[in-house]
Design a protein around this motif. Structure first.
Motif, PDB file in Angstrom:
ATOM      1  N   THR A  45      26.378  36.464  47.301  1.00 25.54           N
ATOM      2  CA  THR A  45      26.585  36.334  45.836  1.00 25.54           C
ATOM      3  C   THR A  45      25.799  35.249  44.937  1.00 25.54           C
ATOM      4  O   THR A  45      25.424  35.192  43.970  1.00 25.54           O
ATOM      5  CB  THR A  45      28.176  35.956  45.716  1.00 25.54           C
ATOM      6  N   THR A  63      35.425  40.844  41.891  1.00 23.96           N
ATOM      7  CA  THR A  63      35.069  40.922  43.435  1.00 23.96           C
ATOM      8  C   THR A  63      36.476  40.232  44.185  1.00 23.96           C
ATOM      9  O   THR A  63      37.010  39.437  43.550  1.00 23.96           O
ATOM     10  CB  THR A  63      34.065  39.960  43.625  1.00 23.96           C
ATOM     11  N   LEU A 344      33.631  46.955  42.621  1.00 23.20           N
ATOM     12  CA  LEU A 344      33.984  45.524  42.958  1.00 23.20           C
ATOM     13  C   LEU A 344      35.329  45.215  42.723  1.00 23.20           C
ATOM     14  O   LEU A 344      35.750  44.116  43.328  1.00 23.20           O
ATOM     15  CB  LEU A 344      32.866  44.509  42.452  1.00 23.20           C
TER      16      LEU A 344
END
Length: 351
Positions: A45, A63, A344
């Motif tokens: 990420t 997420t 996500l």
């Protein structure tokens, strides 16, 4: 609905399954224990400054997992966050002091700032479901500069603060006593409910690629930290522990048998493995049945293979449903661009 895990399932077939069994919404999964839920996450990420200018932008995606590659800088004793540079940070983290600072300022900060960013973002979004922070400890611990499990515990706690869900939380019984091991607590499904973990962060650590290539397995962070947990528990200081060590190579059967020191095995309840191997091995319901957390990576890498970066939304949703049905707790992807990035924020009932 449990789909076959030992065979390839077409996207079309899974799309039909999704029509018949819609993805669970937050209200549906909230009463479930943490191990009864499957969320979706983003691989590396911190490293994707094109799609996520700041780490907070990635968190805004909804997420359930982020990954931070962490180096013990052997020159200055700082924890760096970068993909390949062991001596400097290269990431989208900033030095935020408040939510207003999350989308501005100099990036390329150390791990402390990355964790601060997560804490500040979570405190600004207290209703967000729990997030797993996956730390790949690229070169492991470095005792010469005091970069050991005790220091990592203090460091993580200092920067995640009250948002942190710890091994001691899993071990604690309602009557104030504790289970004897993390395994005993997990198999009793003593995880907090998903809803009660809103705004919380769980941290897993895995051995890093550099450590695996140059160091004997007996010194990897999984082994060292599991022994650290035993030592803390035996000395009455388990509340000091901040992270969960993870077993790499999740597969059918119990991968903890690799640890020759059998005392370590009950201190692993988080597992991490490749999605392709996960599905092909078949009998991965063992993780679900025992209420262990299972992180599966490279969600595209299951037959039939999908684009690693830009599958269709239908195919991405189908793959997530397939892996959730196969018992994955966290499904790591690189699907950061539309329309697949919509997955996500999905949270499904596991199994």
């Amino acid at each position: 609905m449990r789909l076959p895990t030992g065979v390839a399932v077409s996207a079309a077939a899974l799309a039909v399954a999704l029509t018949a069994t819609p993805a669970a919404h937050a209200d549906d999964v909230r009463p479930s224990g943490l191990a009864g839920v499957s969320g979706v996450g983003i691989h590396n990420t911190y490293n994707d400054k094109t799609d996520y200018t700041y780490l907070a932008d990635a968190l805004d995606s909804g997420t359930s997992l982020i990954e931070l590659d962490t180096w013990a800088n052997v020159l200055n004793g700082k924890w760096d966050v970068s993909h390949g540079n062991p001596l400097a940070s290269d990431n989208n983290c900033v030095q935020a002091g408040s939510a207003a600072d999350l989308y501005t300022g100099n990036r390329n900060q150390n791990l402390d700032s990355c964790l601060d960013d997560v804490r500040i973002w979570m405190q600004a979004h207290p209703a967000h479901g729990p997030i797993m922070v996956k730390l790949e400890m690229k070169n492991g611990f470095y005792n010469t500069l005091g970069m050991n499990p005790t220091e990592l515990d203090s460091y993580v706690k200092a920067h995640l603060g009250s948002t942190l869900y710890t091994p001691a939380d899993l071990l604690s019984k309602p009557d104030g006593t504790r289970y004897p091991t993390l395994d005993a607590a997990a198999t009793a499904n003593n995880w907090a409910t998903y809803g009660s973990l809103a705004g919380k962060v769980i941290v897993e650590i895995i051995p890093g690629t550099f450590e695996q290539s140059v160091s004997p397995a007996g010194t990897w962070v999984d082994v060292v930290y599991a022994q650290h947990l035993i030592d803390l528990y035996d000395s009455g200081r388990i509340a000091d522990a901040a992270v969960f060590p993870s077993v790499l190579g999740a597969q059918a059967g119990d991968p903890r048998i690799r640890y020759g020191n059998t005392a370590l095995r009950p201190w692993f309840v988080v597992f991490d493995g490749d999605a392709g191997a996960w599905v092909n091995d078949g009998a991965t319901q063992w993780y679900d049945t025992n209420h262990y957390l299972a992180v599966v990576t490279d969600a595209y890498d299951v037959a039939p293979a999908l684009s690693s970066t830009a599958p269709s939304l239908a195919d991405a949703r189908a793959r997530v449903a397939q892996l959730a049905a196969a018992g994955a707790s966290y499904i790591s992807t690189d699907w950061t661009t539309a329309p697949a990035d919509a997955v996500l924020s999905e949270v499904l009932l596991r199994g």
